[in-house]
Design a protein around this motif. Sequence first.
Motif, PDB file in Angstrom:
ATOM      1  N   GLY A  58      70.127  -1.070  37.579  1.00  0.00           N
ATOM      2  CA  GLY A  58      69.529  -1.288  38.719  1.00  0.00           C
ATOM      3  C   GLY A  58      68.187  -0.855  38.884  1.00  0.00           C
ATOM      4  N   ILE A  59      67.394  -1.114  38.000  1.00  0.00           N
ATOM      5  CA  ILE A  59      65.950  -0.784  38.088  1.00  0.00           C
ATOM      6  C   ILE A  59      65.077  -1.583  38.687  1.00  0.00           C
ATOM      7  N   THR A  60      64.211  -1.053  39.518  1.00  0.00           N
ATOM      8  CA  THR A  60      63.360  -1.875  40.287  1.00  0.00           C
ATOM      9  C   THR A  60      61.754  -2.083  39.856  1.00  0.00           C
ATOM     10  N   SER A  61      61.217  -3.124  40.061  1.00  0.00           N
ATOM     11  CA  SER A  61      59.857  -3.625  39.637  1.00  0.00           C
ATOM     12  C   SER A  61      59.162  -4.149  40.646  1.00  0.00           C
ATOM     13  N   TYR A  62      57.863  -3.961  40.736  1.00  0.00           N
ATOM     14  CA  TYR A  62      57.011  -4.292  42.063  1.00  0.00           C
ATOM     15  C   TYR A  62      55.705  -5.214  41.578  1.00  0.00           C
ATOM     16  N   ALA A  63      55.337  -5.942  42.039  1.00  0.00           N
ATOM     17  CA  ALA A  63      53.976  -6.498  41.815  1.00  0.00           C
ATOM     18  C   ALA A  63      53.001  -5.501  42.540  1.00  0.00           C
ATOM     19  N   ASP A  64      51.644  -5.335  41.714  1.00  0.00           N
ATOM     20  CA  ASP A  64      50.945  -4.205  42.046  1.00  0.00           C
ATOM     21  C   ASP A  64      50.470  -4.432  43.682  1.00  0.00           C
ATOM     22  N   SER A  65      50.456  -5.685  43.967  1.00  0.00           N
ATOM     23  CA  SER A  65      50.262  -6.097  45.543  1.00  0.00           C
ATOM     24  C   SER A  65      50.789  -5.643  46.359  1.00  0.00           C
ATOM     25  N   VAL A  66      52.333  -5.238  46.045  1.00  0.00           N
ATOM     26  CA  VAL A  66      53.140  -4.955  47.080  1.00  0.00           C
ATOM     27  C   VAL A  66      53.708  -3.385  46.837  1.00  0.00           C
ATOM     28  N   LYS A  67      53.291  -2.727  45.701  1.00  0.00           N
ATOM     29  CA  LYS A  67      53.836  -1.508  45.482  1.00  0.00           C
ATOM     30  C   LYS A  67      53.730  -0.552  46.540  1.00  0.00           C
ATOM     31  N   GLY A  68      54.643   0.239  46.833  1.00  0.00           N
ATOM     32  CA  GLY A  68      54.552   1.318  48.000  1.00  0.00           C
ATOM     33  C   GLY A  68      54.568   0.730  49.219  1.00  0.00           C
TER      34      GLY A  68
END
Length: 118
Positions: A58-68
Amino acid sequence: QVQLVESGGGLVQPGGSLRLSCAASGFTVSSYVMSWYRQGPGKERERVALITSTSLGGITSYADSVKGRFTISRDNAKNTVILQMNSLKPEDTAVYYCKALRGTLNYWGQGTQVTVSS
């Protein structure tokens, strides 16, 4: 029959929040890699968030533009994937799509419009 149905889009002011849902039928979301993509006006479709299957942690990953600002999660009881979007910006305006992937199996939803504007 396999189906993905997104909901929760709409018009929101800059700085506001929206919660998108992707309801799945015909398969179990916990067994798939689930992603949210978006396509803004005149732009290519881009992946904004991903969550791996339960078996992969269940690892999550995000684009830099939406991280946080964005958070992807999965509600296994409802067979649904959620995208919580906070601190929205005008550049987040796009059609948001849900995608399910497992091996050669690849499913897309129809999309939900998100517009960030004052």
